[in-house]
Design a protein around this motif. Structure first.
Motif, short mmCIF file in Angstrom:
data_model
loop_
_atom_site.label_atom_id
_atom_site.label_comp_id
_atom_site.label_asym_id
_atom_site.label_seq_id
_atom_site.Cartn_x
_atom_site.Cartn_y
_atom_site.Cartn_z
N GLY A 82 -44.55 -42.16 -29.17
CA GLY A 82 -45.09 -43.26 -29.95
C GLY A 82 -44.10 -44.37 -30.23
O GLY A 82 -44.50 -45.48 -30.59
N LYS A 83 -42.81 -44.10 -30.06
CA LYS A 83 -41.82 -45.13 -30.33
C LYS A 83 -41.75 -46.13 -29.17
O LYS A 83 -42.15 -45.85 -28.04
N GLU A 84 -41.20 -47.29 -29.49
CA GLU A 84 -41.04 -48.33 -28.48
C GLU A 84 -39.97 -47.91 -27.47
O GLU A 84 -38.94 -47.35 -27.85
N ALA A 85 -40.23 -48.20 -26.21
CA ALA A 85 -39.39 -47.68 -25.13
C ALA A 85 -38.23 -48.62 -24.83
O ALA A 85 -38.18 -49.30 -23.81
N ASP A 86 -37.27 -48.66 -25.76
CA ASP A 86 -36.01 -49.36 -25.55
C ASP A 86 -34.97 -48.31 -25.15
O ASP A 86 -34.69 -47.40 -25.93
N PHE A 87 -34.40 -48.45 -23.95
CA PHE A 87 -33.46 -47.41 -23.52
C PHE A 87 -32.48 -47.96 -22.49
O PHE A 87 -32.65 -49.06 -21.95
N LEU A 88 -31.43 -47.16 -22.26
CA LEU A 88 -30.34 -47.53 -21.38
C LEU A 88 -30.20 -46.51 -20.27
O LEU A 88 -30.43 -45.32 -20.47
N VAL A 89 -29.78 -46.99 -19.12
CA VAL A 89 -29.38 -46.12 -18.02
C VAL A 89 -27.88 -46.30 -17.86
O VAL A 89 -27.40 -47.41 -17.56
N LEU A 90 -27.13 -45.23 -18.11
CA LEU A 90 -25.67 -45.30 -18.09
C LEU A 90 -25.12 -44.85 -16.74
O LEU A 90 -25.50 -43.81 -16.21
N ASP A 91 -24.20 -45.65 -16.23
CA ASP A 91 -23.52 -45.37 -14.97
C ASP A 91 -22.32 -44.47 -15.25
O ASP A 91 -21.32 -44.90 -15.83
N LEU A 92 -22.41 -43.22 -14.83
CA LEU A 92 -21.36 -42.25 -15.11
C LEU A 92 -20.18 -42.37 -14.15
O LEU A 92 -19.21 -41.59 -14.24
N ALA A 93 -20.25 -43.33 -13.23
CA ALA A 93 -19.13 -43.60 -12.32
C ALA A 93 -18.76 -45.08 -12.40
O ALA A 93 -18.37 -45.70 -11.41
N ALA A 94 -18.87 -45.65 -13.60
CA ALA A 94 -18.68 -47.10 -13.78
C ALA A 94 -17.28 -47.55 -13.44
O ALA A 94 -17.07 -48.67 -12.98
N THR A 95 -16.29 -46.70 -13.70
CA THR A 95 -14.91 -46.99 -13.32
C THR A 95 -14.33 -45.74 -12.66
O THR A 95 -14.81 -44.62 -12.91
N PRO A 96 -13.32 -45.90 -11.84
CA PRO A 96 -12.73 -44.71 -11.20
C PRO A 96 -12.23 -43.68 -12.21
O PRO A 96 -12.42 -42.47 -12.02
N LEU A 97 -11.61 -44.15 -13.29
CA LEU A 97 -11.10 -43.22 -14.29
C LEU A 97 -12.24 -42.50 -14.99
O LEU A 97 -12.18 -41.28 -15.20
N LEU A 98 -13.28 -43.24 -15.38
CA LEU A 98 -14.42 -42.61 -16.05
C LEU A 98 -15.07 -41.58 -15.14
O LEU A 98 -15.38 -40.45 -15.57
N LYS A 99 -15.28 -41.93 -13.87
CA LYS A 99 -15.88 -41.00 -12.92
C LYS A 99 -15.05 -39.73 -12.81
O LYS A 99 -15.58 -38.61 -12.88
N ARG A 100 -13.76 -39.90 -12.67
CA ARG A 100 -12.87 -38.73 -12.53
C ARG A 100 -12.91 -37.86 -13.78
O ARG A 100 -13.00 -36.62 -13.69
N ARG A 101 -12.86 -38.49 -14.94
CA ARG A 101 -12.85 -37.71 -16.19
C ARG A 101 -14.17 -37.00 -16.42
O ARG A 101 -14.20 -35.82 -16.83
N LEU A 102 -15.29 -37.67 -16.15
CA LEU A 102 -16.60 -37.06 -16.41
C LEU A 102 -16.88 -35.91 -15.45
O LEU A 102 -17.63 -34.99 -15.79
N GLU A 103 -16.31 -35.96 -14.27
CA GLU A 103 -16.50 -34.85 -13.33
C GLU A 103 -15.90 -33.55 -13.87
O GLU A 103 -16.27 -32.46 -13.42
N ASN A 104 -14.98 -33.67 -14.82
CA ASN A 104 -14.37 -32.48 -15.43
C ASN A 104 -15.04 -32.05 -16.72
O ASN A 104 -14.60 -31.09 -17.36
N CYS A 105 -16.08 -32.76 -17.13
CA CYS A 105 -16.78 -32.39 -18.37
C CYS A 105 -17.72 -31.22 -18.11
O CYS A 105 -18.39 -31.15 -17.07
N THR A 106 -17.78 -30.32 -19.07
CA THR A 106 -18.60 -29.11 -18.91
C THR A 106 -19.76 -29.05 -19.88
O THR A 106 -20.52 -28.08 -19.88
N SER A 107 -19.92 -30.07 -20.74
CA SER A 107 -21.00 -30.06 -21.72
C SER A 107 -21.40 -31.49 -22.04
O SER A 107 -20.63 -32.44 -21.83
N ILE A 108 -22.59 -31.66 -22.59
CA ILE A 108 -23.06 -33.01 -22.93
C ILE A 108 -22.26 -33.61 -24.07
O ILE A 108 -22.00 -34.81 -24.08
N ASP A 109 -21.79 -32.79 -25.01
CA ASP A 109 -21.01 -33.36 -26.10
C ASP A 109 -19.67 -33.90 -25.59
O ASP A 109 -19.21 -34.96 -26.03
N GLU A 110 -19.07 -33.22 -24.61
CA GLU A 110 -17.83 -33.73 -24.02
C GLU A 110 -18.10 -35.02 -23.25
O GLU A 110 -17.33 -35.98 -23.32
#
Length: 433
Positions: free
Chosen positions: A377-405
């Motif tokens: 019922g809520k308005e559909a305002d949302f984002l699509v996040l690029d998990l490989a937006a930078t080389p460092l971010l991509k590398r770091r996120l590949e080592n994440c094991t949980s959504i909170d990390e």
């Protein structure tokens, strides 16, 4: 019936994790589906559960490999301060005199206001901010331009022209009468049109006469769905000034309360130097705080005590406070918030961070029933996040094991480059080049 489904990993908060616990507050679907109908959320959940229920011919948008979250909500930002962002060397009061007021004087020109409004809102969308509570200048033209640009984009924006009739330069000064008249005309024209709302906007107590504050309180009381948006307890010099101007007031909050401006529709930016009694009265009256760590650090104002606000049950949302804040990105703002909390002696959990930037912000602005999560019922305002937006971010996120990390890394390393798409009421309004 127009049904569309968005495929990807999906995360949102349905409540405050500091109150109900993480398990009850957070919802994560690694292979999820967000089902939309006419710009609203129809359903959100695991793709395996929802895909078989889709009507025949449903258009599916595949964002696999990305993370889909609700749009960010900025609870305090100044659109006329675009061209003075990152101005050197002053604390609050001198900063206003040297940089802010001369820049805001330019907004008497409608063409300037219109050009800035377009840039400002496009910059919000580029940074993933889909809703915001926004300051205009004292000029009616500034609010007019912002509302028109926001209406054209279909955004949920609440704004108001600033009220300030004393202790400021003439070029950015109104009168109690003109401020009230202009506010009423703007409300008649824009409040409730599309997804727009109006906020009664006294600059701060030192800039408003008793007559202006009285009229602001009356206006707020007359129209039950207006917000009130102001600054409070940002800087110790400011607080001392308030004590000189209002020697009979119990404290800074009491000044607003005596004029009827302490309500469950009141949003106070900063609130760095509040005492326990002020927090208690804010909670009792249902008022909200905009936590603006980036600007608080930039101006050397102080460190907000989020844990104390939580302990007293005060609503809190995140604010960039551009242009004292130095980024439109709420991801970068969460980065600074984590550091401020560390300096205050506690850790800002990533679930709480994203709550403050989404549903918490929506609740602070009394729009939690409309935006901030993917509840049906809520308005559909949302984002699509690029998990490989930078080389460092991509590398770091590949080592994440949980959504909170993953969320924590996004809040530490992320910025505007992470925003791949920004959707407003189900329609894509920004895509990264």
């Amino acid at each position: 019936m127009t049904v569309k489904a968005i495929k990807g990993a999906i995360f949102h908060l349905v409540d405050d994790p500091a109150v109900v616990g993480t398990e009850a507050a957070a919802a994560y679907f690694p292979d999820g589906l967000l089902v939309l109908e006419n710009g609203h959320v129809l359903a959100c959940g695991a793709r395996a559960d929802l895909e078989p229920t889709l009507p025949k011919g449903t258009y599916i948008v595949d964002h696999s490999g990305s993370l889909i979250i609700p749009g960010f909500i900025d609870t305090h930002i100044h659109f006329p301060q675009l061209d003075m962002i990152a101005s050197f060397g002053e604390q609050l009061l001198d900063w206003l005199e040297r940089y802010t007021f001369p820049e805001e004087a330019k907004f008497k020109d409608p063409a300037h206001a219109e050009e800035c409004a377009d840039f400002f809102l496009d910059e919000l969308l580029r940074n993933g901010t889909t809703s915001a509570l926004v300051y205009g200048t004292v000029h009616k033209e500034s609010a007019d331009a912002l509302f028109k640009a926001a209406f054209d984009r279909g955004m949920r924006i609440v704004a108001g022209k600033a009220l300030m009739d004393r202790n400021v330069p003439e070029a950015v000064r109104d009168t109690a009468e003109s401020g009230d008249r202009d506010s009423r005309e703007l409300i008649e024209k824009w409040h409730g049109k599309g997804r727009l709302g109006y906020a009664v906007t006294p600059r701060f107590a030192p800039a408003c006469s008793d007559d202006q504050m009285t009229r602001a309180g009356k206006l707020l009381a007359e129209i039950p769905d207006l917000l009130m948006h102001t600054h409070m307890s940002e800087n110790t010099g400011e607080i001392d000034w308030v004590k000189e101007l209002y020697p009979d007031a119990k404290d800074y909050l009491d000044v607003y309360a005596k004029f009827g401006l302490l309500t469950d529709r009141s949003v106070f930016a900063h609130c760095i130097h509040l005492g326990d009694d002020e927090f208690q009265r804010m909670a009792k009256n249902g008022a909200a705080i905009s936590y603006c760590p980036t600007s608080n650090l930039f101006l050397g104002s102080g460190l907000f005590d989020l844990k104390k606000a939580e302990a007293h049950g005060v609503k809190v949302g995140m604010g960039t406070d551009v242009g004292a804040g130095t980024s439109f990105s709420l991801l970068q703002t969460l980065n600074e918030a984590y550091k401020v909390c560390h300096l205050k002696g506690h850790k800002l959990d990533p679930y709480k961070s994203f709550y403050l930037a989404t549903l918490g912000g929506a609740r602070a602005l009394n729009m939690g029933d409309k935006v901030g999560s993917f509840e049906a019922g809520k308005e559909a305002d949302f984002l699509v996040l690029d998990l490989a937006a930078t080389p460092l971010l991509k590398r770091r996120l590949e080592n994440c094991t949980s959504i909170d990390e993953t969320l924590f890394v996004l809040s530490m390393l992320g910025d505007d480059r992470v925003i791949c798409h920004t959707y407003i009421a189900g329609a894509c309004r920004y895509s990264k080049p």
